[in-house]
Design a protein around this motif. Structure first.
Motif, PDB file in Angstrom:
ATOM      1  N   UNK A  11       0.856  -1.174   0.000  1.00  0.00           N
ATOM      2  CA  UNK A  11       0.000   0.000   0.000  1.00  0.00           C
ATOM      3  C   UNK A  11       0.896   1.229   0.000  1.00  0.00           C
ATOM      4  N   UNK A  12       0.639   2.097  -0.944  1.00  0.00           N
ATOM      5  CA  UNK A  12       1.428   3.308  -1.017  1.00  0.00           C
ATOM      6  C   UNK A  12       1.043   4.235   0.130  1.00  0.00           C
ATOM      7  N   UNK A  13       2.029   4.890   0.690  1.00  0.00           N
ATOM      8  CA  UNK A  13       1.774   5.811   1.793  1.00  0.00           C
ATOM      9  C   UNK A  13       1.187   7.091   1.229  1.00  0.00           C
ATOM     10  N   UNK A  14       0.054   7.497   1.768  1.00  0.00           N
ATOM     11  CA  UNK A  14      -0.608   8.721   1.325  1.00  0.00           C
ATOM     12  C   UNK A  14      -0.172   9.836   2.266  1.00  0.00           C
ATOM     13  N   UNK A  15       0.364  10.902   1.709  1.00  0.00           N
ATOM     14  CA  UNK A  15       0.798  11.984   2.601  1.00  0.00           C
ATOM     15  C   UNK A  15      -0.417  12.672   3.219  1.00  0.00           C
ATOM     16  N   UNK A  16      -0.251  13.116   4.457  1.00  0.00           N
ATOM     17  CA  UNK A  16      -1.343  13.806   5.135  1.00  0.00           C
ATOM     18  C   UNK A  16      -1.476  15.208   4.569  1.00  0.00           C
ATOM     19  N   UNK A  17      -2.695  15.688   4.400  1.00  0.00           N
ATOM     20  CA  UNK A  17      -2.855  17.034   3.846  1.00  0.00           C
ATOM     21  C   UNK A  17      -2.432  18.087   4.868  1.00  0.00           C
ATOM     22  N   UNK A  18      -1.884  19.136   4.351  1.00  0.00           N
ATOM     23  CA  UNK A  18      -1.430  20.209   5.232  1.00  0.00           C
ATOM     24  C   UNK A  18      -2.614  21.122   5.541  1.00  0.00           C
ATOM     25  N   UNK A  19      -2.819  21.395   6.809  1.00  0.00           N
ATOM     26  CA  UNK A  19      -3.920  22.253   7.233  1.00  0.00           C
ATOM     27  C   UNK A  19      -3.355  23.654   7.445  1.00  0.00           C
ATOM     28  N   UNK A  20      -3.884  24.631   6.722  1.00  0.00           N
ATOM     29  CA  UNK A  20      -3.343  25.985   6.908  1.00  0.00           C
ATOM     30  C   UNK A  20      -3.779  26.548   8.266  1.00  0.00           C
TER      31      UNK A  20
END
Length: 133
Positions: free
Chosen positions: A65-74
């Motif tokens: 499973x490819x690692x999904x980067x966490x979205x950056x919260x502004x």
């Protein structure tokens, strides 16, 4: 107009319903059949059916499973809070003293009402006599 009564139908209806029950009492014995022995019929022997073995299912190998980067919260800028002005105290209204008007006592100074006393009952009540005079 004619007078109709349902009571006049009850007796004939009762007789019609109970009359067949009297005749069925004697015919109950004839309903039981006599015991009859039947010859035994040979049952055919069927050959056993053998199914070919099923192949084992091959499970696919584990996929990475490819690692999904966490979205950056502004960062959200802080919202300034509005200042609530302090209200001055409002003086309590006082009734003006009018000459000729009686003064009313406050509710806290009124005497408490008293309840009337309960009447006492005698412990033994008189019972009527059971003898004839």
């Amino acid at each position: 107009m004619a007078y109709f009564s349902a009571r006049s139908l009850i007796l004939p209806l009762l007789l019609v319903t109970l009359l067949p029950m009297i005749y069925n009492v004697n015919s109950v014995d004839a309903r039981h059949p006599l015991e009859i022995t039947l010859p035994e019929i040979p049952q055919p022997q069927l050959p056993k059916v053998e199914l070919p073995p099923f192949p084992k299912p091959e499970l696919p190998k584990k996929l990475e499973v490819l690692a999904i980067p966490e979205p950056e919260i502004p960062e959200v800028p802080a919202i300034p809070q509005p200042e609530i002005p302090e209200f001055p105290e409002i003086p309590k209204p006082e009734l003006p003293n009018i000459p000729g008007m009686p003064s009313f006592p406050s509710v806290l100074q009124l005497p408490k009402a008293t309840l009337p006393a309960k009447p006492s009952l005698p412990r033994e009540f008189p019972t009527p006599s059971t003898t004839n005079p």
